[in-house]
Write an enzyme that holds these catalytic residues in place. Structure first.
Site, PDB file in Angstrom:
ATOM      1  N   SER A   1       2.432   3.838  -7.640  1.00  0.00           N
ATOM      2  CA  SER A   1       2.123   2.448  -7.967  1.00  0.00           C
ATOM      3  C   SER A   1       2.975   1.541  -7.087  1.00  0.00           C
ATOM      4  CB  SER A   1       2.448   2.180  -9.442  1.00  0.00           C
ATOM      5  OG  SER A   1       2.566   0.798  -9.677  1.00  0.00           O
TER       6      SER A   1
ATOM      7  N   LEU B   1       0.810  -1.214   0.000  1.00  0.00           N
ATOM      8  CA  LEU B   1       0.000   0.000   0.000  1.00  0.00           C
ATOM      9  C   LEU B   1       0.849   1.273   0.000  1.00  0.00           C
ATOM     10  CD1 LEU B   1      -2.759  -1.073   2.561  1.00  0.00           C
ATOM     11  CD2 LEU B   1      -2.763  -1.317   0.062  1.00  0.00           C
TER      12      LEU B   1
ATOM     13  N   GLY C   1      -1.705   6.395  -2.594  1.00  0.00           N
ATOM     14  CA  GLY C   1      -2.837   6.256  -3.523  1.00  0.00           C
ATOM     15  C   GLY C   1      -3.926   5.381  -2.913  1.00  0.00           C
ATOM     16  N   HIS C   2      -3.513   4.243  -2.364  1.00  0.00           N
ATOM     17  CA  HIS C   2      -4.482   3.355  -1.721  1.00  0.00           C
ATOM     18  C   HIS C   2      -5.151   4.052  -0.526  1.00  0.00           C
ATOM     19  CE1 HIS C   2      -1.583   0.249  -3.447  1.00  0.00           C
ATOM     20  NE2 HIS C   2      -2.730  -0.136  -3.961  1.00  0.00           N
TER      21      HIS C   2
HETATM   22  P1  AMP Z   1      -3.771  -2.303  -6.713  1.00  0.00           P
HETATM   23  O1  AMP Z   1      -3.351  -2.634  -5.335  1.00  0.00           O
HETATM   24  O2  AMP Z   1      -2.684  -1.750  -7.586  1.00  0.00           O
HETATM   25  O3  AMP Z   1      -4.582  -3.394  -7.353  1.00  0.00           O
HETATM   26  O4  AMP Z   1      -4.782  -1.088  -6.569  1.00  0.00           O
HETATM   27  C1  AMP Z   1      -5.883  -1.164  -5.710  1.00  0.00           C
HETATM   28  C2  AMP Z   1      -6.753   0.037  -5.947  1.00  0.00           C
HETATM   29  O5  AMP Z   1      -6.010   1.219  -5.694  1.00  0.00           O
HETATM   30  C3  AMP Z   1      -7.248   0.135  -7.397  1.00  0.00           C
HETATM   31  O6  AMP Z   1      -8.596   0.568  -7.397  1.00  0.00           O
HETATM   32  C4  AMP Z   1      -6.321   1.153  -7.992  1.00  0.00           C
HETATM   33  O7  AMP Z   1      -6.882   1.860  -9.082  1.00  0.00           O
HETATM   34  C5  AMP Z   1      -6.089   2.065  -6.815  1.00  0.00           C
HETATM   35  N1  AMP Z   1      -4.825   2.801  -6.975  1.00  0.00           N
HETATM   36  C6  AMP Z   1      -3.605   2.297  -7.243  1.00  0.00           C
HETATM   37  N2  AMP Z   1      -2.694   3.298  -7.375  1.00  0.00           N
HETATM   38  C7  AMP Z   1      -3.376   4.452  -7.193  1.00  0.00           C
HETATM   39  C8  AMP Z   1      -3.018   5.836  -7.215  1.00  0.00           C
HETATM   40  N3  AMP Z   1      -1.777   6.242  -7.450  1.00  0.00           N
HETATM   41  N4  AMP Z   1      -3.984   6.752  -6.976  1.00  0.00           N
HETATM   42  C9  AMP Z   1      -5.264   6.369  -6.743  1.00  0.00           C
HETATM   43  N5  AMP Z   1      -5.673   5.081  -6.707  1.00  0.00           N
HETATM   44  C10 AMP Z   1      -4.744   4.135  -6.934  1.00  0.00           C
END
Ligand code: AMP
Length: 294
Positions: free
Chosen positions: A197, A33, A36-37
């Site tokens: 990311s 995490l 963003g998360h």
């Molecule tokens: P992930 O863990 O990459 O599968 O992402 C989980 C959730 O967090 C997904 O809905 C992503 O779109 C969101 N997410 C990932 N990176 C970001 C970011 N930089 N800003 C906003 N949401 C994000």
């Protein structure tokens, strides 16, 4: 915060919270995490007025952390995907989440992965990420549907960073989960503009330079499109420029789609669009997008 690992424990916690009048809100993630998360968690906590006689309800925020094998293809980074559950738990505790749901694969797919209730993502999943990663969106929707079935949320929060995923989840929810609100959170970025990311940790200094060059190209292309330049010219010019400016990045696509239906736009398109970019830098695949009004 409760940390739960089994479907049964999650269901029971949800039941108790629902009985107490809470709004059930789900934030699905793959962990590792970052800010963003956490912005998704914040939006989840912000709550919403359910209107009419029910009035506002206190959100009960469940964050799932699960690296879903079904959405990774052969040769992709499933094994190498960062897993940092202890740090994730600390961040979520600090953010005030109610539940961290961290199941293992058997708990999510008790009948085995082959026997899971596989979703078909449809036409909008064939282009862009779906083209580059065959089966990715079927696997993503399969796990999201499973999480929706387990938690039965009133609301689920997804990031605009994964625009095609957000579009497909909304499409599935509209069809299969009436009453569920899918909320989008804006992309959180580094000061440089680079989208945060979980995979950024793999970038070397050189890779990071290339990633920032891609991001600048994305932003510049949006400015040109919004100033009225023809899409094909803008996209072609930036593709060529990127080959020169960031040779270590293997550009996969730089494409403009309509925000409405995720179809690639034609030359005389006017309206709300999304410009999407994907590239592999070293072993790391990065994606990003920006909204464009043309
Ligand atoms: P992930 O863990 O990459 O599968 O992402 C989980 C959730 O967090 C997904 O809905 C992503 O779109 C969101 N997410 C990932 N990176 C970001 C970011 N930089 N800003 C906003 N949401 C994000």
């Amino acid at each position: 915060m409760l940390t739960l690992h089994t479907a049964a424990d999650l269901k029971s916690a949800v039941h108790t919270a629902r009985e107490a009048g809470r709004e059930i809100v789900l934030v699905p993630t793959m962990g590792a995490l970052h800010a963003g998360h956490l912005s998704l968690v914040e939006l989840a906590q912000a709550g919403r007025v359910l209107g009419g006689e029910t009035g506002p309800r206190l959100p009960f925020v469940i964050v799932s952390v699960f690296v879903n094998p079904l959405q990774f293809g052969v040769g992709e980074d499933f094994d190498r995907y960062p897993r940092t559950l202890e740090a994730d738990a600390k961040l979520l505790e600090g953010a005030g989440a109610d539940v961290l749901f961290a199941p293992d694969v058997d708990e999510v797919y008790p009948q085995g992965q082959a026997e899971a209730n596989h979703k078909k993502a449809g036409k909008a999943a064939e282009i862009l990420e779906g083209h580059a990663r065959p089966g990715h969106f079927d696997g993503m929707l399969t796990v999201v549907a499973r999480l929706f079935d387990l938690a039965e949320p009133n609301r689920a929060v997804f990031g605009a960073k994964d625009a095609q995923q957000l579009f497909l989840v909304r499409q599935m929810a509209a069809q299969d989960y009436p009453g569920l609100l899918v909320q989008a959170a804006p992309t959180v970025r580094e000061a440089s503009g680079l989208a945060m990311s979980s995979r950024n940790r793999f970038l070397s200094t050189d890779d990071l330079r290339a990633a920032n060059t891609l991001n600048r190209a994305l932003r510049q292309a949006v400015l040109e499109l919004e100033a009225g330049a023809p899409a094909s010219e803008v996209l072609n010019a930036h593709k060529l420029q990127l080959e020169a400016d960031a040779p270590q990045a293997k550009l996969d696509y730089l494409q403009l789609v309509s925000a409405n239906d995720f179809e690639p736009v034609s030359e005389n398109f006017h309206g709300s669009a999304i410009l999407l970019i994907a590239a592999k830098i070293g072993e790391t695949r990065l994606i990003d997008n920006l909204e464009v009004l043309i």
